[in-house]
Design an enzyme around this catalytic site. Sequence first.
Site, PDB file in Angstrom:
ATOM      1  N   GLY A   1      -4.550  13.595  -0.235  1.00 46.89           N
ATOM      2  CA  GLY A   1      -4.309  14.072  -1.593  1.00 46.89           C
ATOM      3  C   GLY A   1      -4.617  13.014  -2.620  1.00 46.89           C
ATOM      4  O   GLY A   1      -5.192  13.290  -3.682  1.00 46.89           O
TER       5      GLY A   1
ATOM      6  N   ASP B   1       0.815  -1.216   0.000  1.00 50.73           N
ATOM      7  CA  ASP B   1       0.000   0.000   0.000  1.00 50.73           C
ATOM      8  C   ASP B   1       0.847   1.262   0.000  1.00 50.73           C
ATOM      9  O   ASP B   1       0.333   2.359  -0.223  1.00 50.73           O
ATOM     10  CB  ASP B   1      -0.918   0.022   1.230  1.00 50.73           C
ATOM     11  CG  ASP B   1      -1.982  -1.054   1.152  1.00 50.73           C
ATOM     12  OD1 ASP B   1      -2.319  -1.461   0.024  1.00 50.73           O
ATOM     13  OD2 ASP B   1      -2.459  -1.479   2.208  1.00 50.73           O
TER      14      ASP B   1
END
Length: 521
Positions: free
Chosen positions: A422, A287
């Site tokens: 973001g 991840d």
Amino acid sequence: MKLTVWTYEGPPHVGAMRIATAMDGLHYVLHAPQGDTYADLLFTMIERRDKRPPVTYTTFQARDLGGDTAELFKTAARDAYERFQPQALLVGASCTAELIQDDPGGLAQGLGLPVPVVPIDLPSYQRKENWGASETFYHLVRGLCAGSAEAVMAAKQAGPREGRPSCNLLGPTALGFRHRDDVREVLSLLDGIGVDVHIVAPMGVTPSDLTRLGEADFNIVLYPEIAEIAARWLERTFKQPYVRTVPIGVNATREFIDEVARVAGIDPVPDVENEVVRLPWYSRSIDSTYLTGKRVFIFGDATHACAAARVAREEFGFEVAGLGTYSREFARDVRALASDYGIEALITDDYLEVERHISDLQPELILGTQMERHIAKRFGIPCAMISAPAHVHDYPARYSPQMGFEGANVIWDTWVHPLMMGLEEHLLGMFREDFEFHDGAAPSHLGKSAEAKEEQASEEVADPPSGPILVWNTEAEKELKKVPFFVRGKARRNTERFAAERGEQTITVETLYDAKAHYSR
């Protein structure tokens, strides 16, 4: 000296306040006019301390300049001693009072008070806050420890004492960035490897405690900006070596343990991490692969900036695109590290210069102070805090250290969070027009029938108003699209109900915000 809207550091007497406020049994008498009396604001509002700082001001006014301001100071010093009964008195002048040259140190020592008086001369127009804190701590240590040097050294020469090795933790102050939690983490770390902590200073100690600093076997400097000068004096006077590694990040914490063990003459405990550190695994997990190579700009005090640069490069896989500090006294160290990374360090206390540097670099993440957070908002760049100066919400109620293995976990969460946000915004924008993931699409696992029902429901208005058909003008439609898609339908329905009840046929931007204000009451 120049006028500025923001400043990374206050004048040096603010640094002296940080030392006095961190300690118990010490009182600071500050020769200062009205306008320089803002200690309560700094410590009770920003750091949310539960008691007022131990500072007494002379608070002279313009009309007093024609009289005897020296007498005002002596009266304030006498009153402070009689009221607070401190173990020691710290005396000095603010930047404004420095100009009238009343010599607070000489005046206080001439009063014959029955406690040690430690004068500090802080050149306000050449130096700043961290230097003032360092100088104040050094003068307190030297002034209070010097008398015990001969007895302490004689006891050490008589033979080694029994028990575990002991050290002093030097540097944590009031208004320091996560200092309270760093101390707790390092105390636990040292206990785990078999080292006792003799004194933590200046945080939480009294002047009488400082007289016993020389009894420890060695010192640990947690914040060089505050304690390195005092540690050097202790090394010369009491032959105490000091540990220089600052344990911020996993690698630095491991090196810190090795250096402590070497200085203490013990074997480091191999399993000291005890499976509590998660940063290395998280940074290697699938991840996190999108983090690799992110360009990061780092700015803060020298200790935290250098530590953050190392963590960013070695433990996150970031590219350090920029590195800087406002700590001019440590500019050489920052320049050396930046050179190792193939970049030029930014040494400045001008936030506008920092802003220009960020604008030129266009990094993907900023690690900095409260100033860099403001700059990041202007440029739309993710940002995380690593250093003072900080805002009130950077002094959290929860346990949130920067040092040690738990500090590494906190750093991971703090730095990755703005990048994740973001990424989330990026994905929302990317798929906004996708046939399956667009704003109006129903959950995919419910099938087309659910999508049709949801589309029908979104067009229905609860309790539809009677009257003419409402029309949204172009500007209002554009403004509505800025509302998150998961509440946009409700915002549309509320606005149309609001407009209908007032007999409006065309919905404008003003109508949209009037409706928002109405239903948020």
